[in-house]
Write a protein that holds these residues in place. Structure first.
Motif, PDB file in Angstrom:
ATOM      1  N   LEU A 585       0.832  -1.201   0.000  1.00  0.00           N
ATOM      2  CA  LEU A 585       0.000   0.000   0.000  1.00  0.00           C
ATOM      3  C   LEU A 585       0.869   1.255   0.000  1.00  0.00           C
ATOM      4  N   THR A 586       1.960   1.223   0.727  1.00  0.00           N
ATOM      5  CA  THR A 586       2.881   2.365   0.736  1.00  0.00           C
ATOM      6  C   THR A 586       3.435   2.629  -0.655  1.00  0.00           C
ATOM      7  N   ARG A 587       3.837   1.578  -1.345  1.00  0.00           N
ATOM      8  CA  ARG A 587       4.359   1.748  -2.695  1.00  0.00           C
ATOM      9  C   ARG A 587       3.258   2.262  -3.639  1.00  0.00           C
ATOM     10  N   ALA A 588       2.033   1.766  -3.476  1.00  0.00           N
ATOM     11  CA  ALA A 588       0.927   2.227  -4.311  1.00  0.00           C
ATOM     12  C   ALA A 588       0.680   3.718  -4.127  1.00  0.00           C
ATOM     13  N   LEU A 589       0.725   4.188  -2.888  1.00  0.00           N
ATOM     14  CA  LEU A 589       0.497   5.613  -2.623  1.00  0.00           C
ATOM     15  C   LEU A 589       1.610   6.471  -3.209  1.00  0.00           C
ATOM     16  N   ARG A 590       2.822   5.981  -3.172  1.00  0.00           N
ATOM     17  CA  ARG A 590       3.945   6.756  -3.722  1.00  0.00           C
ATOM     18  C   ARG A 590       3.908   6.802  -5.248  1.00  0.00           C
ATOM     19  N   LEU A 591       3.323   5.776  -5.869  1.00  0.00           N
ATOM     20  CA  LEU A 591       3.276   5.724  -7.335  1.00  0.00           C
ATOM     21  C   LEU A 591       2.080   6.471  -7.917  1.00  0.00           C
ATOM     22  N   SER A 592       1.074   6.759  -7.078  1.00  0.00           N
ATOM     23  CA  SER A 592      -0.182   7.301  -7.594  1.00  0.00           C
ATOM     24  C   SER A 592      -0.182   8.830  -7.636  1.00  0.00           C
ATOM     25  N   ARG A 593      -0.672   9.364  -8.757  1.00  0.00           N
ATOM     26  CA  ARG A 593      -0.870  10.811  -8.873  1.00  0.00           C
ATOM     27  C   ARG A 593      -2.232  11.231  -8.350  1.00  0.00           C
ATOM     28  N   HIS A 594      -3.190  10.298  -8.342  1.00  0.00           N
ATOM     29  CA  HIS A 594      -4.558  10.676  -7.994  1.00  0.00           C
ATOM     30  C   HIS A 594      -5.241   9.698  -7.045  1.00  0.00           C
ATOM     31  N   ALA A 595      -5.334   8.397  -7.419  1.00  0.00           N
ATOM     32  CA  ALA A 595      -6.189   7.476  -6.670  1.00  0.00           C
ATOM     33  C   ALA A 595      -5.523   6.124  -6.487  1.00  0.00           C
ATOM     34  N   VAL A 596      -5.916   5.449  -5.383  1.00  0.00           N
ATOM     35  CA  VAL A 596      -5.472   4.083  -5.094  1.00  0.00           C
ATOM     36  C   VAL A 596      -6.699   3.256  -4.725  1.00  0.00           C
ATOM     37  N   PHE A 597      -6.838   2.099  -5.380  1.00  0.00           N
ATOM     38  CA  PHE A 597      -7.834   1.106  -4.977  1.00  0.00           C
ATOM     39  C   PHE A 597      -7.108   0.087  -4.098  1.00  0.00           C
ATOM     40  N   TYR A 598      -7.468   0.035  -2.825  1.00  0.00           N
ATOM     41  CA  TYR A 598      -6.894  -0.977  -1.935  1.00  0.00           C
ATOM     42  C   TYR A 598      -7.935  -2.063  -1.725  1.00  0.00           C
ATOM     43  N   MET A 599      -7.554  -3.321  -1.991  1.00  0.00           N
ATOM     44  CA  MET A 599      -8.494  -4.435  -1.899  1.00  0.00           C
ATOM     45  C   MET A 599      -7.828  -5.637  -1.245  1.00  0.00           C
ATOM     46  N   THR A 600      -8.647  -6.443  -0.582  1.00  0.00           N
ATOM     47  CA  THR A 600      -8.163  -7.682   0.003  1.00  0.00           C
ATOM     48  C   THR A 600      -9.341  -8.631   0.183  1.00  0.00           C
ATOM     49  N   CYS A 601      -9.081  -9.931   0.127  1.00  0.00           N
ATOM     50  CA  CYS A 601     -10.140 -10.914   0.347  1.00  0.00           C
ATOM     51  C   CYS A 601     -10.153 -11.388   1.797  1.00  0.00           C
ATOM     52  N   SER A 602      -9.742 -10.516   2.703  1.00  0.00           N
ATOM     53  CA  SER A 602      -9.822 -10.783   4.139  1.00  0.00           C
ATOM     54  C   SER A 602     -10.912  -9.921   4.751  1.00  0.00           C
TER      55      SER A 602
END
Length: 651
Positions: A585-602
Motif C-alpha cells: 500500500l505504501t508503494r501504491a500511494l507513492r506511485l499514484s498521482r490521484h487514486a489508489v484502490f486498496y483491496m483484500t479478500c480478508s
C-alpha cells in the motif's frame, strides 16, 4: 521410589528406538482407547505389555507405509520418514493411490502434516501463495500446499472418472474444513462400553494408545463421508475405512477403527428422528455430537479467529451466518460484458438454467454499468464436487445420484469458460463501486492516462477496470494499463483474461514479472524495481493494490487456510503478512498521482480499515474517501474489503 511402569519405560528407552518415540509423546485434542479395553479385556501390567504388531512389519500392511500408533513431537517420528523426504514421499503415495477414498485420505494427511510443521502465511511467498485461492493450482506447485495440488497428482497419475475425482474432492475438502469438529467427535466417541453415545458425551483417557497424524487423517475422511454424504450407506463408509486401515496400519488399528465407526453409526441411528437438534448445522446430514455453546468447535474454526469475527460483528446471528457460509460449497459467477448479453451462448445457458442472473447486484443503478453478473448452477454445469454421489455397498464403484446433464450443457459451460471471465460477485461489486467513486471525483474533461495493478494475477481486477473506463469514457485506447505479479506462471491467466475483455488486447496493455512492493516503472518491456522509496516519482493516475492476505473472506474456497489463523499465526506469521501489505500500500500511494484502490479478500480489520488508517498517517496528502467490508454469505458472496484513497487538491 519409582513405579514399575517408570522402570519399564526406562528399560524400553535403553533398548529400543521405539522407546524414544514413546518418550516424545505429546498431548493431542483427543486420546484413543486401546482395542483390548474396548472389548472388556483387563488392563495388562507393564511387565506383560507388548508393543502392537503394527509398529513392526505386519502381514497385509503396505511396506514402507507403516506409521506408529502414537503422535510424537518430532516430524520424523510422526511420518516414519526423514523430514526432507516428506514432499516426494507424499507425492509418490498419492500417485499410487488406487481409489478416491485413498487419495482423499493421503491428501488430508499431507494437509495435517503441513499444519503440524509449518505456517503457510509467509511474507516472501504470500503474494503468490495466498492469491492462488481463486484458482486451481497445478500439480507442479506442491510447495504451495493446496489440497487441489495433491488431488491433481493423483488425477494425472490414475486418470479417475469425473465421479471418482468429485468424491475425492468432497471428502478431502470437508475433512480439512471440519477438522476441529471431527476431533471433538472422535474425542467423545471413545467410550468404555460398546454402546451408542448418549446426549452427554463421555471421555476416557488412555496412556497406551494415541493416534498419529496419519491415523487422524484417515478417521477424518471417514467422518467427512458420514457427515456430508447422505447417499453413501454408513456400513459402506465403515467397510472402506477399515480396509484402508488394514492396508496401512494392520489389523489392530483396523479393529479400533471398526469399533469407533460402528459406535458412531449406532449414535446416528438412535438420534436420526431428532436430526435437527442433533447436528451442528444444516449442511450436516447425520447426527453428530457437538458443543452447543462453543462456536469454534461447532463450526470448526480456530478460537482466536472466531473471537475476532465476533468482536467485529457484535451480533451472534451474523457471526453464525458467516461461519456457516465458510463451510458451504463456493459458488461460481461469470462477469459478462453488456454487449454480449444477447449472444446465442448466453441465451442458451439461461434457457437450460445453466446461468442464473444475479439479482442481488447494485450495478443497474448507473448508465455506466459495463457488465452483468450471472451465477452458475453447479449441478447443471457438472462441476467437480457439486453433485450428489452414490457408492455401491462394500465397493469403490462411484456413480452420480442424479442424471448427468446432457453433453450440450457441459459443452456450453466450457464455451462460457473460454469466452467470459470468472469473478466472484463481491470483487465485481467492489470494483464497480470503486470506479463509481472515482468517476464522481474525476475531472470529466480528462481521461486516465496510466493504470497500474501491483498484484495483477489472474487479471480480473485489471480487466474490470478497463471495461468500466471504456464504458464510462474515463479511458480510451490510449490509456496505458500495466500489471505486475511475482508468479510468472500465473501471468498466463492474465493474458487469457485480457483477450476475454472486449477490445483490451488491442489497447496499450503491458504485463510483467515483478514484486509489487518494489515496483518503480515499466519501461521498454522491462519491470524496473527499487526498494528505495526515495527514487519514486508518481506516474500513474490509478494504482490497484489487491494485496495478499489471510484469505479469511474465502475460507470456503481454501479449506486449509483457516488453520493458518491460529493464535500462533496471529503472533508470528500474520504480522509479517501485514508488514507486506503495508509495503504494497505504501508503494501504491507513492506511485499514484490521484487514486489508489486498496483491496483484500480478508474480513479482518487488521488487514483492512485498520491497516489503511495506519498507513494514511504517513501520507497526509491522501484521504480515505470510501470503504466497504463484505462478509461471506450463503448467497455466494466472498468476503473482502475495498477502499478508495484519494489525493487532496485534485482537479
Amino acid at each position: 521410589m519409582a513405579s514399575s511402569k517408570d522402570a519399564y519405560r526406562r528399560k524400553i528407552n535403553q533398548n529400543s528406538d521405539l522407546g524414544v518415540m514413546r518418550h516424545q509423546v505429546v498431548s493431542l485434542s483427543f486420546i484413543a482407547t486401546p482395542f483390548w479395553r474396548k472389548n472388556g479385556i483387563g488392563q495388562r501390567s507393564p511387565a506383560t505389555c507388548r508393543f502392537p504388531k503394527v509398529l513392526g512389519t505386519t502381514k497385509g500392511v503396505k511396506r514402507g507405509l507403516v506409521l506408529p500408533l502414537v503422535a510424537t513431537s518430532s516430524q520424523e517420528a510422526r511420518s516414519g520418514v526423514n523430514a526432507s523426504e516428506l514432499p516426494n514421499r507424499g507425492a509418490d503415495r498419492l500417485r499410487e493411490a488406487v481409489t478416491a477414498r485413498e487419495a482423499a485420505f493421503l491428501a488430508v494427511e499431507q494437509s495435517l502434516m503441513q499444519n503440524a510443521t509449518t505456517s503457510d502465511v509467509e511474507g516472501t511467498n504470500a503474494s503468490t501463495d495466498s492469491k492462488m485461492s481463486r484458482d486451481s493450482p497445478n500439480a507442479s506447485h506442491l510447495s504451495q500446499k493446496f489440497l487441489l495440488s495433491y488431488l491433481a497428482l493423483w488425477s494425472e497419475a490414475r486418470k479417475p472418472s469425473r465421479a471418482e475425482y468429485a468424491l475425492a474432492k468432497i471428502i478431502s475438502f470437508n475433512a480439512v474444513r471440519q477438522r476441529m469438529l471431527f476431533d471433538y467427535v472422535l474425542q467423545t466417541n471413545v467410550l468404555r462400553e460398546r454402546e451408542a453415545m448418549d446426549s452427554v458425551p463421555r471421555r476416557i483417557k488412555s496412556d497406551n494408545l494415541r493416534l498419529s497424524v496419519s491415523q487422524r487423517a484417515l478417521l477424518h475422511t471417514a467422518l467427512a463421508q458420514y457427515a456430508f454424504m447422505e447417499r453413501v450407506p454408513v456400513h459402506t463408509i465403515v467397510f472402506s475405512t477399515v480396509e484402508l486401515a488394514k492396508t496401512y496400519y494392520g489389523q489392530r488399528f483396523a479393529s479400533f477403527v471398526n469399533a469407533i465407526l460402528r459406535n458412531l453409526a449406532r449414535y446416528g441411528e438412535k438420534w436420526m428422528p431428532e436430526l435437527e437438534r442433533r447436528r451442528p448445522a444444516e449442511y450436516i446430514v447425520r447426527p453428530l455430537p457437538f458443543p452447543e455453546d462453543n462456536l469454534n468447535v461447532r463450526y470448526s474454526y480456530p478460537g482466536v479467529f472466531v473471537a475476532k469475527v465476533a468482536n467485529q460483528l457484535m451480533n451472534q446471528e451474523r457471526v453464525v451466518a458467516f461461519l456457516e457460509a465458510g463451510n458451504l460449497t463456493p459458488q461460481i459467477f461469470f462477469r459478462i460484458p453488456c454487449q454480449f448479453t444477447d449472444t446465442a451462448e448466453l441465451r442458451a445457458a439461461l434457457e437450460i438454467g445453466l446461468l442464473v442472473p444475479w439479482d442481488g447486484s447494485r450495478l443497474s443503478e448507473s448508465a455506466a454499468r459495463p457488465w452483468n453478473i450471472y451465477r452458475v448452477d453447479l449441478n447443471c454445469a457438472d462441476v467437480d464436487g457439486a453433485g450428489d454421489l452414490v457408492i455401491a455397498a462394500n465397493t469403490d464403484r462411484v456413480e452420480w445420484a442424479h442424471a448427468l446433464p446432457d453433453t450440450s450443457a457441459k459443452d456450453l459451460f466450457q464455451k462460457l469458460l473460454q469466452k467470459f471471465i470468472v469473478q466472484n460477485v463481491t470483487q465485481a461489486e467492489h470494483i464497480y463501486d470503486l470506479c463509481e467513486q472515482l468517476r464522481a471525483r474525476w475531472n470529466q474533461r480528462r481521461r486516465l492516462e496510466r493504470v497500474l495493478d501491483l498484484c495483477t494475477a489472474p487479471g480480473g481486477k485489471l480487466t474490470a477496470v478497463f471495461e468500466y473506463l471504456q464504458k464510462s469514457g474515463l479511458g480510451d485506447l490510449l490509456t496505458e494499463y500495466v500489471g505486475v505479479d511475482l508468479n510468472g506462471q500465473r501471468l498466463q491467466m492474465v493474458h487469457e483474461n485480457i483477450h476475454k475483455a472486449p477490445g483490451m488486447s488491442k489497447g496499450r496493455v503491458f504485463v510483467g514479472i515483478g514484486r509489487g512492493e518494489s515496483f518503480v516503472e515499466y519501461q521498454s518491456g522491462f519491470v524496473v524495481q527499487n526498494a528505495d522509496d526515495r527514487s519514486i516519482v508518481p506516474s500513474f493516475d490509478l494504482v490497484i493494490a489487491d494485496v495478499p492476505c489471510t484469505n479469511s473472506g474465502v475460507l470456503n474456497r481454501r479449506p486449509e487456510a483457516r488453520w493458518r489463523l491460529s493464535e500462533r499465526d496471529f503472533a508470528t506469521a500474520i504480522p509479517r503478512l501485514i508488514s507486506l501489505q503495508t509495503s504494497l500500500l505504501t508503494r501504491a500511494l507513492r506511485l499514484s498521482r490521484h487514486a489508489v484502490f486498496y483491496m483484500t479478500c480478508s474480513i479482518l480489520e487488521a488487514e483492512g480499515s485498520g491497516l489503511v488508517r495506519s498507513v494514511l498517517e504517513q501520507f497526509p496528502e491522501f484521504e480515505l474517501s470510501w470503504e466497504r467490508l463484505t462478509y461471506t454469505d450463503t448467497a455466494g458472496r466472498d468476503g473482502g474489503y475495498a477502499a478508495l484513497l484519494w489525493r487532496h487538491q485534485e482537479n
